[in-house]
Structures are given as C-alpha cells and as structure tokens.
Scaffold this motif. Sequence first.
Motif, PDB file in Angstrom:
ATOM      1  N   LYS A   1      48.903   3.339  29.813  1.00  0.00           N
ATOM      2  CA  LYS A   1      48.715   4.098  31.055  1.00  0.00           C
ATOM      3  C   LYS A   1      49.469   5.424  30.987  1.00  0.00           C
ATOM      4  CE  LYS A   1      47.567   4.946  35.335  1.00  0.00           C
ATOM      5  NZ  LYS A   1      46.202   5.478  35.616  1.00  0.00           N
TER       6      LYS A   1
ATOM      7  N   TYR B   1      44.924  -6.489  30.623  1.00  0.00           N
ATOM      8  CA  TYR B   1      45.080  -5.122  30.115  1.00  0.00           C
ATOM      9  C   TYR B   1      44.356  -4.126  31.017  1.00  0.00           C
ATOM     10  CZ  TYR B   1      46.265  -1.805  26.403  1.00  0.00           C
ATOM     11  OH  TYR B   1      46.810  -0.771  25.683  1.00  0.00           O
TER      12      TYR B   1
ATOM     13  N   PHE C   1      51.214  -0.787  29.831  1.00  0.00           N
ATOM     14  CA  PHE C   1      52.027   0.190  30.557  1.00  0.00           C
ATOM     15  C   PHE C   1      52.196   1.469  29.723  1.00  0.00           C
ATOM     16  CE2 PHE C   1      53.368  -3.991  32.160  1.00  0.00           C
ATOM     17  CZ  PHE C   1      53.014  -3.830  33.489  1.00  0.00           C
TER      18      PHE C   1
ATOM     19  N   ASN D   1      43.356  -4.459  34.171  1.00  0.00           N
ATOM     20  CA  ASN D   1      43.938  -4.392  35.516  1.00  0.00           C
ATOM     21  C   ASN D   1      45.200  -3.539  35.520  1.00  0.00           C
ATOM     22  OD1 ASN D   1      41.904  -6.141  36.280  1.00  0.00           O
ATOM     23  ND2 ASN D   1      43.229  -7.929  36.524  1.00  0.00           N
ATOM     24  N   MET D   2      46.042  -3.703  34.496  1.00  0.00           N
ATOM     25  CA  MET D   2      47.289  -2.946  34.448  1.00  0.00           C
ATOM     26  C   MET D   2      47.049  -1.461  34.202  1.00  0.00           C
ATOM     27  SD  MET D   2      49.817  -5.548  32.408  1.00  0.00           S
ATOM     28  CE  MET D   2      49.920  -7.274  32.877  1.00  0.00           C
TER      29      MET D   2
END
Length: 753
Positions: free
Chosen positions: A266, A173, A263, A175-176
């Motif tokens: 983000k 989580y 995603f 890192n993304m």
Amino acid sequence: MPETRIAHLDTVTVATEDPQREQPWSDLGLKPDEYAEIREILGRRPTSSELAMYSVMWSEHCSYKSSKVHLKQFSEIPQTTPVGKMLAGIGENAGVLDIGQGYAVTFKVESHNHPSYVEPYQGAATGVGGIVRDILAMGARPVAVMDPLRFGPLDADDTHRVLPGIVAGVGGYGNMLGLPNIGGEAVFDASYAGNPLVNALCVGVLRHEDLHLAKASGVGNQVILYGARTGGDGIGGVSVLASETFDADGPAKRPSVQVGDPFMEKLLIECTLEIFAAGLVAGIQDLGGAGLSCATSELASAGDGGMHVELDRVPLRDSTLAPEEILMSESQERMMAVVEPDDVAAFLAICAKWDVEAVVVGEVTDTGRLQIDWHGERVVDVPPRSVAHDGPTYHRPLERPSWQDDLQADGAESLQRPGTGAELRDTVLRMVASPNLCDKSWITDQYDRYVRGNTVLSQPSDSGMIRVDPDTNLGVAISTDCNGRFALLDPYAGAQLALVESYRNVATGGAVPLAISDCLNFGSPEDPAVMWQFAEACRGLKDACLTLGIPVTGGNVSLYNQTGETPILPTPVVAVLGVMDDVTLRTPSAWSAGGERVFLLGETREELSGSEWAHVEHGHLGGLPPTVDLEAERSLAQLLHAGVGLLSSAHDVSDGGLVQTLAESSLRHGVGVTVNVVGDPFVALFSESTARVVVTVADGDAERLVELAGEHGVPIAPLGVTGGDALDVEGVFDVPLSELRRAWAGTLPAALG
C-alpha cells in the motif's frame, strides 16, 4: 557478506579462465542445448550469477518458450477496440485501453497456481500483490481485483486444506490494500485435485498522459530500486530453484513461495503514484517473477540496451545471500525505476516521505550490455536481450489425442433424464446445491467488495463494474470465465465459449465489450495432446476476437498443471473488459419487483453434453459442447446495450441452464417468478445453449422490447411474470424460494464450516 564467500566469487574473469568448470545447469531446469546456447552467446561459460539469470528468465513461466509460437497469432488481431485504440498491448506489463474522456484503463490476469498449492495463503496473497504491481507499473492507480479459482472436489481433504487458505490470502491481501474484489469464479473438478488454479486479475485507471512503459532509456539516467528489502523468500520461484544449488555449504534450502506484506505494498502504491504525478520517472518495472534478473534485463533490453548495476547496494533482509540468490529472489513489494540524475533527490524524498526504502543501484549505459558488479567484481556481463527476449523457442510436438473421437462420440443423449414434474423438481434442488452452482457467499463474503465507494456491480452479478469518473459516471465492467469441461471436449470451441460468456456477462450490465486478457492454464507442454489443446485454444481465441472485433491486450500462460500423469482440464480463462458511459444506468442482474414481464433472448437447442446436469447427475463428460455463434453473441450484446434504461434486469444463461438463471434471479431479492416453457421442459430448463439472456421489463415496455429484439435480429420468447414467493414452472412443478434457498445456500457452509 562473509569474506569467504567473496573470495570464492565466480566472476567473469574466473569464468573466462576456467571454462570447463562443472555447473549445475540441469538442476536449475536448463536443457543441454540451452546451456550450450548460453555458452555460445557469451563465448565462454556463464558465471554462477549469469547461469542463475538465464535459468529463471528462460524458464517456461518467464520465457513462454513452449507457447509463444502459438501466442504470436494474437498480433494478427487489429489493435483497436469498438470505442477507441489500445495505448499499450502484448509485451508490456499490462494492456492499456482508451475509454474516452481522456481516461484509459489497464487490466491483466495472471496465475499463481503452484505456489498456492505449496503454501495456500501466501501463494494466493502474493499472486494478488504481483498483478497489482503490474498494473501500477503502467502508471495506473489499481482500483479493483478479481479472482478466478479452481479446486478439486469439494469433499476432498486436500481441497479443505488449500481452499480456506487461498480464499483468505486473496481476501486478506486485497482487503488490506483497500481494493474491492468485484468478481471471479470458484469451480470444483477432480482434475484440479493437487493442482488448484489461482488466477488473479487487477484493473487500474489512468489519464492518457500518465502512461509509463518498462524501458531503461537515457544514458546516465539512474536506476533506483525501491520498496521492501530483498530476502531469501521466493528464490527461483518461477523455476523451482534451491539456493544450495550454488553453494552446498551455504544456508539451507530457501522456500520457493514468496511472503507478502500488503501494508508495504500500500505504501509502495501511494509512493509510486506520487512519483508519477511529479513526473520523475523515465521508465519503471515491477519486480515479480525472476526478481532483479527480470527487472534489470527487461528494462535494459527495452531501452537503450545498456545498464550497469552495483548489486551490493541492494538492501537485504538476509546478509548471507549470495549474488546469485539476490538476482533470483522474488521477494515482494519491490519496484525498479529509471530516473534522470536531476530528479533523483526529489524521487528519494518522496520515498522517504512514504517510509519506502530507495537506493540508487546503477545507471543506464551505452554499452549494449547488462553488467552487474558485486563488491567491485564483475559477476554478470551479458547482452540483455539474450536474457529477457531472445530465449529458446520450442515447436513442441502436438497431436490430436487418439481418445478425442471416442470422447466426442459419447454424448449426453443416452443419459437417463427426469420425466415427471416431481423428478424435475428434485433435480433442480440437487443442481442448485451442487458445488459449481451453489451460493458462493462463503467465499465472497471474505472479500471487501465496496471499499473506495466506486463499486457499481460485484458478486453475484454477472460482471463487476467500477465507476472511473465520479463527475461523468464513466465506468468499466469486467468478467472472467472458463468451462474446462467444454475445453476438454473441444479446445477450439471451449476457448471461444469462455470468451463469449465473459463477453455476454459484460454486456448484460449494459457495457460495450472492448478487449480481452487471458490466463491459459494447461498441463505439461511435453505431452503432444496438451500442446494440441493449447494450440487449438489459441486459434479459437484469435478467430473469435477477429469476428467480434476486440483485441487481446496480453495475459499469462501457466503450464505443467497436472498431478502425476493426469493434467487438469484445459482451462483458458478469459477476462473481458467493457466500457459503460454512465454507470448509474447499468442493468441489474436480477429483478427486484413483482409484476414485471420475463423474456428469454436467444435460441435454445438440445445441448446437454458437458453440462452441469450431466456432470452432477451422472458424473458424465462426453459429446460436443454447445454451439458457438459469434454473430448471435454480438447481436445480443448490441441489443443489451441498446436496452439500457428499458431493461429492469438481465442475467445470462450458462452453467446449469435456464432454471439456474431463474433460481439465482429469484433468490437475489426474494421475488419469485412464474414461467411457462415450450416443448420438452427438461431441455428448456437444463440445456446450456449459448447467446441467451433472461431479461425483464415493466409490463408496459414489453412491446418495445420485442421491437428492439427484432431490430437486432435476436430471437425473443415470453417466459412469464415476476412475483410471489416461489419458482413456478406452470404445469410442471413449483418450489418455494425458502426451500430453494436452503438447498442453494447450505452447501459451502456445510462442507467448510
């Protein structure tokens, strides 16, 4: 929503006309007196939707009903830091600190323990996602995360089940999201078997003028829900609710663990930051524990006191969800904003640009009530403060356990010790290979530590450090720590020991410690012994903060951490944040060149009870933990800050004692050390006395360091010199670094693959 579900809707009108209907309050975790209090507040029985809201918001996780009588003492600590003031503190989503140059930082640590045991990957991943949104909701850009973790024995089957998933969830989580993971811990103890601890920390950066608070003010302002759609995952996750509690004929039991989508998170982060920059938000709240129940009631309670919501406008992933389920769902990646009417179009346009779904679901009112409708029928009509802030307050019985005296009397003094140089050498090799002292690269290599390019220090350094301003190099350092064995031996001192180690770790890099956030992990509050531990830990933190002059900015309490009747070790994790005026001048945690002089700062006493040596070599836990000397810690931190530019390295002495510090410092860059210890070599090498740091300076700077230590009243002793390819304790033993590295680095790969 199927028409039959609407026809049987439990509305406020129905609740008024049908006061004696049986309700599943007990199944939802409410006590008889709590249910009676809800009826008294409302003057009637609650609707099923109101019952859902009260049950999750009055849960231990959300209401702090067993802990807040002890937490309130943190408000006695002055809300100022050594360099500035707190801009927001306890009660907000996260604490916010002035760090100078118009910048502020916000940081907080929270738990996601039980979900991570049930579903390790998603439990840990959504723990990261939730703390990131807390930071975002303050108006800050999240810039880094950390993860203090606790597991059962390394060789246990269940540890092999949960550890890989938890580590993958934290790393996957974070890192993304493009957030560096700059620190944390991984500790193993039998008490965590069946109850791992997953604590997650996030730090964010903002300008002073960008601060946002969670409140719904301004009658007529619009309430917008934006982000992911609401689904059935995580329904009642904070109070372990099941959907069929409300409707036996409805869908099967919903999973109580949330499912994350980094995603979408983000996109949500970037969308929210652009909305902030455009000045379109009057109030904002993330949706975490208790979902819409929490966001609506807390925003209304902290604002003008009134809000009206059309619940059927909420975008759903599952059209079969009942209103109760929608209110309790803890689906991730959602935010709620309060927006002035003239700004709604611009707000929605930015959301559309980032492909983030946004819907106006309500407005701020002057009714003093939180009123929620479902297809034109009123299903909630409550005073919002009664849901969000005025829940039960328990004065749980607390009692020093009868076994505490015997535990403290059983010290490590009688344990058999290594006597010869060969025995000490063998002990060192076993110790560095033990689960709590070995190389943690198997874990930390799964995390991106340098994404975004502002990481200055990260694992395995004593603290993580992030550059805040690329022009001035202003930065912050953060560390987390806790030794649960010390906390069991003496919870008051154990909490202080957690604080001072994090404080010391921040100071070794050269930063000035500013404030703390805590994550207090304990067993059942219904056990008087556990509540005594908790109360003592809170008292210890308060007293230490008062002495050190640093505030508590906020934190988290996690209770009921136990397997059967066996609670975890009391684990008050403490995060300390410090400020660094110029991160390019930070002091590294290990030497990198030969020929440097090595010194020990601080005083070594014979303190081995609760130590890693007693744990690893004898499986022993008893006695009193190391002495806490807060004034010595403060003087040491001041010396380390004054020594920036003079010190070529600084590494604290803690778990495993001096020899562990020497081993880690030698292995970091493959440069050995020759030292000469005074007195009993065993005590000198393995004692875990506090307020100690190993430092190095260039040969020509040794005299200046001794003078500086004298000016700050810090004991200093020469140890030796760096260089060579071994850890050499003169006249006692030596170990080639190659052999030391094999022992230190091989443990986790051998156990976990």
